[in-house]
Design a protein around this motif. Structure first.
Motif, PDB file in Angstrom:
ATOM      1  N   GLN A 136       0.589 -16.003 -25.966  1.00 56.00           N
ATOM      2  CA  GLN A 136       1.314 -15.327 -24.894  1.00 56.00           C
ATOM      3  C   GLN A 136       2.399 -16.201 -24.263  1.00 56.00           C
ATOM      4  O   GLN A 136       2.216 -17.409 -24.090  1.00 56.00           O
ATOM      5  N   THR A 137       3.505 -15.558 -23.891  1.00 58.95           N
ATOM      6  CA  THR A 137       4.504 -16.215 -23.066  1.00 58.95           C
ATOM      7  C   THR A 137       4.047 -16.174 -21.609  1.00 58.95           C
ATOM      8  O   THR A 137       3.145 -15.419 -21.243  1.00 58.95           O
ATOM      9  N   ARG A 201       9.893 -12.651 -29.720  1.00 59.92           N
ATOM     10  CA  ARG A 201      10.655 -13.827 -30.179  1.00 59.92           C
ATOM     11  C   ARG A 201       9.760 -15.074 -30.201  1.00 59.92           C
ATOM     12  O   ARG A 201       9.879 -15.925 -31.092  1.00 59.92           O
ATOM     13  N   HIS A 202       8.881 -15.178 -29.217  1.00 58.83           N
ATOM     14  CA  HIS A 202       7.973 -16.330 -29.144  1.00 58.83           C
ATOM     15  C   HIS A 202       7.041 -16.359 -30.352  1.00 58.83           C
ATOM     16  O   HIS A 202       6.799 -17.431 -30.936  1.00 58.83           O
ATOM     17  N   ILE A 203       6.522 -15.207 -30.735  1.00 59.80           N
ATOM     18  CA  ILE A 203       5.634 -15.160 -31.906  1.00 59.80           C
ATOM     19  C   ILE A 203       6.399 -15.539 -33.165  1.00 59.80           C
ATOM     20  O   ILE A 203       5.891 -16.273 -34.020  1.00 59.80           O
ATOM     21  N   ILE A 204       7.632 -15.050 -33.286  1.00 61.04           N
ATOM     22  CA  ILE A 204       8.452 -15.421 -34.449  1.00 61.04           C
ATOM     23  C   ILE A 204       8.614 -16.939 -34.510  1.00 61.04           C
ATOM     24  O   ILE A 204       8.493 -17.554 -35.580  1.00 61.04           O
ATOM     25  N   GLU A 205       8.890 -17.544 -33.352  1.00 61.86           N
ATOM     26  CA  GLU A 205       9.048 -19.001 -33.299  1.00 61.86           C
ATOM     27  C   GLU A 205       7.757 -19.713 -33.693  1.00 61.86           C
ATOM     28  O   GLU A 205       7.774 -20.681 -34.472  1.00 61.86           O
ATOM     29  N   PRO A 278       1.207  -9.436 -45.410  1.00 65.92           N
ATOM     30  CA  PRO A 278       1.165 -10.885 -45.684  1.00 65.92           C
ATOM     31  C   PRO A 278       1.901 -11.671 -44.604  1.00 65.92           C
ATOM     32  O   PRO A 278       2.865 -11.173 -44.006  1.00 65.92           O
ATOM     33  N   PRO A 279       1.471 -12.889 -44.340  1.00 72.11           N
ATOM     34  CA  PRO A 279       2.101 -13.694 -43.273  1.00 72.11           C
ATOM     35  C   PRO A 279       3.602 -13.883 -43.435  1.00 72.11           C
ATOM     36  O   PRO A 279       4.325 -13.921 -42.436  1.00 72.11           O
ATOM     37  N   GLU A 280       4.069 -13.981 -44.672  1.00 72.35           N
ATOM     38  CA  GLU A 280       5.495 -14.216 -44.877  1.00 72.35           C
ATOM     39  C   GLU A 280       6.355 -13.028 -44.433  1.00 72.35           C
ATOM     40  O   GLU A 280       7.568 -13.167 -44.223  1.00 72.35           O
ATOM     41  N   ARG A 281       5.742 -11.860 -44.272  1.00 72.89           N
ATOM     42  CA  ARG A 281       6.491 -10.686 -43.820  1.00 72.89           C
ATOM     43  C   ARG A 281       6.536 -10.570 -42.298  1.00 72.89           C
ATOM     44  O   ARG A 281       7.294  -9.762 -41.762  1.00 72.89           O
ATOM     45  N   THR A 282       5.734 -11.368 -41.606  1.00 80.98           N
ATOM     46  CA  THR A 282       5.626 -11.217 -40.150  1.00 80.98           C
ATOM     47  C   THR A 282       6.959 -11.366 -39.427  1.00 80.98           C
ATOM     48  O   THR A 282       7.301 -10.504 -38.592  1.00 80.98           O
ATOM     49  N   PRO A 283       7.760 -12.408 -39.682  1.00 80.04           N
ATOM     50  CA  PRO A 283       9.038 -12.511 -38.953  1.00 80.04           C
ATOM     51  C   PRO A 283       9.933 -11.286 -39.149  1.00 80.04           C
ATOM     52  O   PRO A 283      10.598 -10.847 -38.198  1.00 80.04           O
ATOM     53  N   ARG A 284       9.934 -10.729 -40.355  1.00 82.52           N
ATOM     54  CA  ARG A 284      10.780  -9.560 -40.609  1.00 82.52           C
ATOM     55  C   ARG A 284      10.265  -8.333 -39.858  1.00 82.52           C
ATOM     56  O   ARG A 284      11.039  -7.554 -39.294  1.00 82.52           O
ATOM     57  N   ILE A 285       8.938  -8.158 -39.855  1.00 81.67           N
ATOM     58  CA  ILE A 285       8.348  -7.029 -39.108  1.00 81.67           C
ATOM     59  C   ILE A 285       8.672  -7.143 -37.627  1.00 81.67           C
ATOM     60  O   ILE A 285       9.066  -6.178 -36.976  1.00 81.67           O
ATOM     61  N   LEU A 286       8.526  -8.346 -37.090  1.00 81.98           N
ATOM     62  CA  LEU A 286       8.779  -8.548 -35.664  1.00 81.98           C
ATOM     63  C   LEU A 286      10.262  -8.385 -35.341  1.00 81.98           C
ATOM     64  O   LEU A 286      10.625  -7.844 -34.276  1.00 81.98           O
ATOM     65  N   ALA A 287      11.129  -8.819 -36.221  1.00 82.87           N
ATOM     66  CA  ALA A 287      12.571  -8.647 -36.003  1.00 82.87           C
ATOM     67  C   ALA A 287      12.917  -7.173 -35.941  1.00 82.87           C
ATOM     68  O   ALA A 287      13.772  -6.755 -35.140  1.00 82.87           O
TER      69      ALA A 287
END
Length: 293
Positions: A136-137, A201-205, A278-287
């Motif tokens: 959490q932020t 954005r925090h989770i992406i980071e 899969p974990p590698e897709r997480t940044p794209r999903i969040l974006a």
């Protein structure tokens, strides 16, 4: 955090201010010594003028131990060669937990988990309703805490939650965190759109850190796989300690401790991992979520 190791007949102790792991390690060794002598808990209890239930609490690591009681038990068990190390360990079982100064805002049912989280090697968690505390932020935590706590406590509780997160940055070995997060938790607008954008954005980071893995699970996975609430699994770095299962519920928590229960909950989490993206897709999903917010 506490860090204590016991291996065979050569043992070392190192404490960092929380009694949970010393209690678990001491309890495990006391049980081994008692069973080696073929004694029941009732028979062992006579050595300290106590009850079988007191021996049970000691062996499960659920209470502090008086050095004089441990000394008497070691004499009864014929374990003089371990006396120095185990008595030092007994002293550590009475130290203050890291959360002690904030005990008035920490419910009793969550205290064992908070101690375990700081001592853990790895934490695996599934959450369907909200972003887990370790991710959490400040803004998200503040909005969530404000929902259920009086205003004078809010900032103190936010600071406490942020302090918990230091475990992800500790040196030399940060906590290894793996989160499976139901997508619906990110569509629940805690604090409004700006807060949610900052949280995403925090989770992406965080996904860029080698010790943090986040997977996004499809809507409704909780009902199909995980039962009726969050699931958290904790593994300690000390060899021989059992994993901890923490099931947070509306007004408390459950800590299943039997081996079969622990194994079952690991199976549940591993199933969630296969069901989630899969974990590698997480940044794209969040974006993609950011464009909607």
């Amino acid at each position: 955090m506490a860090s204590v190791t016991i291996t065979g007949s050569r043992q070392s102790t190192r404490a960092h201010g929380d009694p949970l792991v010393p209690r678990m390690l001491l309890g495990r060794r006391l049980r081994e010594l008692r069973e080696r002598r073929g004694l029941s808990r009732r028979e062992a209890a006579r050595a300290i003028g106590g009850s079988a239930s007191k021996i049970t609490r000691l062996e499960l690591g659920r209470s502090a131990s008086r050095p004089r009681d441990i000394a008497a038990l070691l004499t009864r068990y014929g374990a003089d060669d371990e006396r120095t190390t185990l008595l030092a360990l007994a002293e550590q079982t009475a130290t203050r937990a890291w959360w002690h100064d904030d005990g008035d805002i920490v419910p009793a049912w969550v205290r064992p988990y908070l101690s375990a989280e700081q001592a853990a090697k790895l934490v695996r968690t599934f959450e369907a309703q909200f972003v887990p505390g370790l991710l959490q932020t400040e803004a998200y935590a503040r909005a969530l805490i404000r929902r259920v706590n009086p205003e004078p406590q809010v900032e103190r509780r936010v600071e406490f939650r942020m302090r918990r997160q230091r475990v992800l940055r500790r040196r030399p070995r940060p906590l290894n965190l793996w989160v499976v997060l139901d997508e619906q938790a990110l569509w629940r607008p805690i604090g409004g759109a700006e807060t949610m954008r900052g949280q995403i954005r925090h989770i992406i980071e965080l996904c860029g850190r080698p010790n943090v893995t986040v997977q996004i699970a499809p809507f409704g996975i909780c009902g199909r796989v995980a039962g009726d609430g969050p699931l958290t699994l904790i593994r300690f770095p000390q060899q021989g300690l059992p994993d901890m299962v923490y099931l947070e519920r509306a007004n408390g928590a459950v800590y299943p401790g039997r081996r079969a229960e622990i194994e079952w909950h690991w199976h549940v989490f591993n199933t969630l991992v296969t069901e989630a993206a899969p974990p590698e897709r997480t940044p794209r999903i969040l974006a993609g979520m950011l464009t909607t917010y």
